[in-house]
Design a protein around this motif. Structure first.
Motif, PDB file in Angstrom:
ATOM      1  N   THR A 258       0.828  -1.208   0.000  1.00 45.89           N
ATOM      2  CA  THR A 258       0.000   0.000   0.000  1.00 45.89           C
ATOM      3  C   THR A 258       0.862   1.257   0.000  1.00 45.89           C
ATOM      4  O   THR A 258       0.598   2.204  -0.758  1.00 45.89           O
ATOM      5  CB  THR A 258      -0.931  -0.002   1.226  1.00 45.89           C
ATOM      6  OG1 THR A 258      -1.795  -1.145   1.170  1.00 45.89           O
ATOM      7  CG2 THR A 258      -1.792   1.261   1.260  1.00 45.89           C
ATOM      8  N   THR A 262       0.765   3.501  -3.477  1.00 49.50           N
ATOM      9  CA  THR A 262      -0.035   4.725  -3.374  1.00 49.50           C
ATOM     10  C   THR A 262       0.819   5.976  -3.213  1.00 49.50           C
ATOM     11  O   THR A 262       0.289   7.083  -3.194  1.00 49.50           O
ATOM     12  CB  THR A 262      -1.021   4.635  -2.193  1.00 49.50           C
ATOM     13  OG1 THR A 262      -0.287   4.491  -0.965  1.00 49.50           O
ATOM     14  CG2 THR A 262      -1.975   3.457  -2.356  1.00 49.50           C
ATOM     15  N   PHE A 392      -5.325   1.526  -6.834  1.00 47.54           N
ATOM     16  CA  PHE A 392      -3.976   2.081  -6.871  1.00 47.54           C
ATOM     17  C   PHE A 392      -3.775   3.116  -7.981  1.00 47.54           C
ATOM     18  O   PHE A 392      -2.674   3.622  -8.158  1.00 47.54           O
ATOM     19  CB  PHE A 392      -2.952   0.954  -7.027  1.00 47.54           C
ATOM     20  CG  PHE A 392      -2.870   0.036  -5.837  1.00 47.54           C
ATOM     21  CD1 PHE A 392      -2.702   0.547  -4.559  1.00 47.54           C
ATOM     22  CD2 PHE A 392      -2.978  -1.335  -5.995  1.00 47.54           C
ATOM     23  CE1 PHE A 392      -2.630  -0.279  -3.455  1.00 47.54           C
ATOM     24  CE2 PHE A 392      -2.910  -2.186  -4.897  1.00 47.54           C
ATOM     25  CZ  PHE A 392      -2.731  -1.660  -3.616  1.00 47.54           C
TER      26      PHE A 392
END
Length: 460
Positions: A258, A262, A392
């Motif tokens: 993540t 991101t 994403f």
């Protein structure tokens, strides 16, 4: 010693390693200069670009010393279990006993790449009737027959049923060569029929309760087999502890994914992210070591994100990558051409999800196995890819067909069509051979065209 993030060559790592040591870097027992692996015939390393952090050094040294760890495990009296094809469940069961070390012989599929075919494993597979019509995991046959790349396990445990046709054929050939295999059944996942009892599995999919009951019986049967090998019983407390540690490792990886996918700019390269994901299926024979490596990578990524620093140029196109590559050099090639990985499906998405707790641990393992998107309709996997790519902010999708893999021929067009329909972003289908050098010009042209198309869409 912190330095500006960069991708550096194996040769550059000599100077970087010296600087890290001079600054007081401490290393695990498997530490040392990266180039020593090249001296051990891991020749492909000279062609790659590596992240320049100490955390990345730990990752690579950990990955490339698994054979040593397995040898030491055997010398210390541990039993070695080869867990094949299920990719993420049987090792959790095996690690519930402290005198067991588990690993995936499947990982031998990368040996010809890492050693630039100097190992001869594919030629051995050819001589045994498993030629290039099969997936590169056929290198596993050569690894077993030469006994040169890992200790021969005390037991092999392999799933059958809803698994890759190529792997099933290769495993059966291995069995015919005299290597005894403990087989267990992985049923094909389907949707419950009307009024049929169902259960939820990780990822939110509903499956027939009968499927979970069958898998629970299979895992209890596997447990009995492992107990016979180990000479010890698997306690419920031991299995629950194994699940808890596995879930912690998976949580670290999910945080890492993540954070990297991101981030405004790229804090960690595609190559290190690929290796990090592969660790999670069996912990590279050392779960504690895997946790240490993931913790260090996550610390480094958080530091870079907070500082707003990147290893790639600003504006790199966000690419979602489907299927692991046979040649690791494909990852730095993508980055050289202006792409960055923002989302992946390396066929192990079920191994990234937490195993359920608060229920019978054998039922929890059964539900984890049933969550494997490779064992059900391709549409389920395609929907998952679309969902992740949307989350994403991926600007394009690359589907890397695995040479000789039978599943790629049928699933690739289904995934590509759904991505185009659901997301409207460009999709590229490529095939990456064990050594991509002969096809590099054509791969480069195709990836450049994809990135240019994505940039044009971004500019509108």
């Amino acid at each position: 010693m912190n330095a500006l993030p960069a991708r550096i060559s194996l040769n550059d790592w000599r100077q970087r390693y010296a600087a890290l040591k001079n600054s007081g870097m401490t290393e695990p027992c498997y530490g040392g200069p990266l180039e020593r692996h090249f001296d051990d015939d891991d020749l492909r390393l000279a062609d790659l670009k590596f992240d320049n952090s100490a955390a990345a050094l730990h990752l690579w040294n950990f990955l490339l010393t698994e054979e040593d760890r397995l040898a030491k495990a055997r010398q210390s009296g541990k039993k070695i279990i080869g867990t094949m094809k299920d990719l993420g469940t049987v090792p959790v069961l095996a690690y519930a006993i402290d005198n067991i070390a588990a690993f995936y012989p499947d990982g031998a599929w990368w040996i010809p790449c890492i050693m630039k075919n100097s190992d001869g494993l594919l030629s051995i597979a050819d001589s045994l009737g498993i030629d290039e019509c099969f997936c590169p995991v056929r290198a596993m046959l050569g690894a077993f027959t030469t006994c040169a790349h890992f200790p021969i396990p005390d037991s092999l445990i392999c799933s059958a049923g809803a698994v890759c046709d190529d792997f099933s054929a290769i495993a059966q050939r291995l069995c015919s060569l005299g290597f005894d295999i403990f087989w267990w059944e992985m049923p094909r996942r389907r949707s419950p029929q009307p009024r049929e009892e169902s259960l939820s599995v990780p990822g939110g999919i509903e499956v027939p309760q009968s499927m979970i009951e069958l898998l629970e019986c299979e895992f209890r049967r596997i447990a009995t087999h492992i107990e016979n090998i180990a000479g010890r019983k698997i306690s419920i407390a031991g299995l629950e502890k194994s699940i808890a540690l596995t879930n912690y490792a998976r949580s670290l990886l999910m945080q890492l994914r993540t954070a990297v996918f991101t981030a405004q700019v790229c804090p960690l390269g595609a190559l290190e992210m690929l290796i990090s994901e592969m660790l999670i299926i069996h912990f590279c024979s050392d779960r504690t070591g895997t946790i240490f490596v993931l913790e260090k990578l996550l610390e480094e990524v958080k530091r870079r994100v907070d500082a707003g620093v990147s290893i790639l140029p600003d504006g790199s196109v966000k690419i979602f990558w489907v299927n692991p590559v046979a040649d690791l050099a494909a990852m730095p090639l993508l980055e050289d051409l202006g792409g960055r990985i923002c989302g992946t499906d390396y066929m192990i998405t079920h191994a990234l999800l937490p195993i359920m707790t608060g229920i019978d641990p054998y039922s929890a393992l059964a539900r984890s196995a049933a969550a494997d998107l490779m064992t059900g309709p391709t549409q389920d996997r395609a929907y998952s890819i679309c969902s992740e790519a949307r989350k994403f902010g991926s600007e394009a999708v690359i589907i890397s067909r695995i040479p000789g893999a039978s599943h790629c021929a049928t699933e690739t067009p289904i995934i590509a069509e759904m991505v185009r329909h659901e997301l409207g972003i460009p999709v590229l289908e490529i095939e990456v051979p064990t050594i991509l050098d002969p096809v590099r010009p054509s791969l480069q042209t195709k990836i450049e065209a994809l990135i240019e198309t994505a940039l044009q869409r971004r500019a509108k």
